[in-house]
Design an enzyme around this catalytic site. Structure first.
Site, PDB file in Angstrom:
ATOM      1  N   CYS A  55       0.836  -1.205   0.000  1.00 28.32           N
ATOM      2  CA  CYS A  55       0.000   0.000   0.000  1.00 28.32           C
ATOM      3  C   CYS A  55       0.872   1.257   0.000  1.00 28.32           C
ATOM      4  CB  CYS A  55      -0.905   0.001   1.216  1.00 28.32           C
ATOM      5  SG  CYS A  55       0.002   0.094   2.786  1.00 28.32           S
ATOM      6  N   ARG A  89      12.396  -5.426   5.441  1.00 31.35           N
ATOM      7  CA  ARG A  89      13.239  -5.312   4.247  1.00 31.35           C
ATOM      8  C   ARG A  89      14.740  -5.378   4.569  1.00 31.35           C
ATOM      9  NH1 ARG A  89      11.978  -3.032  -0.607  1.00 31.35           N
ATOM     10  NH2 ARG A  89      13.550  -1.410  -0.427  1.00 31.35           N
ATOM     11  N   HIS A 187       5.929   6.187  -2.361  1.00 32.90           N
ATOM     12  CA  HIS A 187       7.255   6.669  -2.767  1.00 32.90           C
ATOM     13  C   HIS A 187       7.180   8.144  -3.136  1.00 32.90           C
ATOM     14  CE1 HIS A 187       7.846   2.294  -4.388  1.00 32.90           C
ATOM     15  NE2 HIS A 187       8.050   2.356  -3.072  1.00 32.90           N
TER      16      HIS A 187
END
Length: 533
Positions: A55, A89, A187
């Protein structure tokens, strides 16, 4: 074996008519005789389809902001959202002398039902007070999740009041998960905020050293950034800031004085790269440090940009030294990897970057795509003026920038820039499609069903994937390399990374466990027929 239009039609026939028309636009079989081939991208996933996307919050806090180590990142929302983006990550970071490295912490307002009913602004202000008291960070970010946008909490007002109260930057990012079609929207939101509130706020007025650069879109998964730093610093480059793997607020404040910006992940960071060029005059160069040949080419492109004979010579010396060291090691792995095929469906750049690394090992990528790309990531930036702006795109505020009166400086003349653009990818990305061979499949937002169907037809030897689709190929007897966090391995960037990747991939090919898994096509015939009497 390759996919034909007939095969593609058979896969799509499983969908209802409207869904079929939609998904057909997202899949191409590369045919250079028909170029340019247009692909649909950056549109909402069809409800009910199992997608691999994240998302907008995941893109903002989880990808771009999260790796900045000297900032405490507050998730304003339920605890699950914060937990989802916490250390998944593997953005590694070295702790500086002042001890300000907060990546190991998950800070959230943990909104409950009463906060949804009565509002969570007071709770957010209280959490900021506690963060300042306990951690004393250089800055704080607030990332809003879906419930916050739905109930209307004004995180910008809370951030402004907290900043005045504590005397440190407090930045609010309205990155509610529903704000865009995927993490790509996040982003963009993060890029806008970093340019508006961070870059240009440092004390530097000029580059501190010769060949000063920023690395944009590198997130130090498994230590990638450290390997890239090692190579660049040996050649003679000075890295000012990284956005954002092992990056810091203090470094990023001075990103405006760099001589060149390197763009690794085009999708996640091209926004700020473009705005930095407009505001400060710093050109950006598309690079790829994943793969031996790709790394060599990127280093040569950088040297050509600066045009210094001594730098060009040093670049070639370092390349020659590294190749002499790693080529004999890679050769033994190539004997096992040569002739094998791969699917490469990862993120917003890795689906393209890792094709180069597979190629170095003799592995051919027969299917590739992105989870959250835009058309320019496939077809190249020349299509940007022709992309239709839809309601989802308008949902993300555009940050309009102008040349900074104090810090704008042309690093190279317009004439020199045009000359370089003919030789190197300066302020340009050609997209993934150009590197795909005829007959190979290019697919956007591939789902669970399509993954299984294409595996049955193409029978790849390895599947480069994200976490959500990793275990589908496993159950079909195919090793899957998780490239969002490297399966707790890495680094995979640069020269040393190529060797590590070769070791890991070869270990997967030679693992005897796959002999005990029978893929469906070994127990059930792909074609059935009858003899005519």
């Amino acid at each position: 074996m390759s996919v034909t239009e007939k095969d593609l039609e058979r896969i799509l026939e499983a969908y209802p008519a409207k869904v079929k028309r939609n998904r057909k636009k997202h899949i191409l079989i590369k045919d250079s005789s028909q170029e340019p081939q247009e692909i649909e991208a950056n549109t909402r996933t069809i409800p009910g389809i199992i997608t691999n996307r994240g998302c907008a919050y995941a893109g903002c806090k989880g990808v771009v902001l999260g790796p900045l180590k000297d900032i405490v990142h507050i998730t304003h929302g339920p605890v699950g959202c914060g937990y989802y983006s916490w250390l998944t990550r593997r953005n590694k970071a070295k702790t500086p002398p002042d001890g300000k490295n907060y990546l190991a912490y998950c800070v959230t307002t943990d909104m409950q039902e009463k906060d949804i009913v009565f509002g969570g602004e007071k709770k957010l202000a209280q959490v900021i007070d506690e963060v300042v008291e306990i951690f004393k960070p250089n800055a704080i970010t607030i990332s809003a999740t879906c419930p916050v946008g739905l109930i209307g909490d004004d995180i910008q007002a809370v951030a402004k009041a907290a900043q005045e109260k504590h005397g440190i930057p407090v930045m609010g990012f309205n990155c509610e998960g529903y704000r865009g079609v995927s993490q790509s929207a996040g982003h963009h939101i993060a890029n806008n905020g970093l340019l508006e509130w961070v870059v240009g706020k440092g004390e530097m007025t000029a580059a501190p050293a010769k060949y000063s650069i920023n690395i944009l879109g590198e997130y130090n998964i498994g230590g990638d950034s450290w390997e890239i730093h090692r190579i660049l610093e040996e050649i003679g480059y000075h890295v000012i800031a990284v956005a954002s793997g092992d990056g810091s607020y203090e470094d990023l404040k001075n990103a405006h004085v760099a001589d060149l910006n390197l763009v690794q992940c085009h999708r996640s960071i091209n926004y700020i790269a473009e705005m930095l060029e407009i505001k400060y005059g710093t050109p950006w160069l598309k690079v790829n440090f994943i793969g031996v040949e790709a790394t060599c080419q990127s280093l040569r492109d950088m040297a050509q940009y600066f045009g210094d004979e001594e730098l060009i010579k040093k670049t070639e010396e370092v390349i020659a030294k590294e190749l002499a060291r790693i080529e004999p090691i890679l050769e033994q792995y190539r004997k096992i990897c040569k002739g094998k095929t791969a699917f490469c469906f990862v993120g917003g750049s890795r689906g393209h970057h890792y094709q180069k690394l597979f190629e170095d090992l003799g592995i051919e990528t027969v299917l590739a795509g992105y989870e959250f790309a835009h058309r320019d990531d496939y077809e190249g930036r020349q299509v940007i003026p022709h992309i239709k702006v839809d309601a989802d795109s308008k949902n993300i505020p555009e940050l309009h920038v102008e040349p900074d009166p104090k810090f704008f400086k042309l690093r190279i003349s317009p004439e020199k820039a045009e000359e370089l653009k003919k030789k190197i990818p300066l302020s340009y990305y050609a997209g993934m499609n150009v590197d795909m061979k005829d007959g190979h499949v290019i697919i956007d937002d591939m789902n669970h069903f399509e993954t299984e169907e294409f595996i049955r037809i193409l029978k790849p030897d390895i599947f480069a994937s994200g976490i959500k689709d990793k275990y589908i190929p496993h159950k079909m007897g195919i090793p899957s390399k998780q490239l969002h966090n490297y399966d707790y391995s890495g680094p995979y960037a640069g020269f040393n990374g190529a060797v590590k990747f070769a070791q890991d991939v070869t270990a997967m090919f030679t693992n005897p466990a796959w002999n005990f898994i029978a893929p469906p096509w070994k127990g059930k015939p792909l074609l059935e027929g009858q003899l005519q009497k």
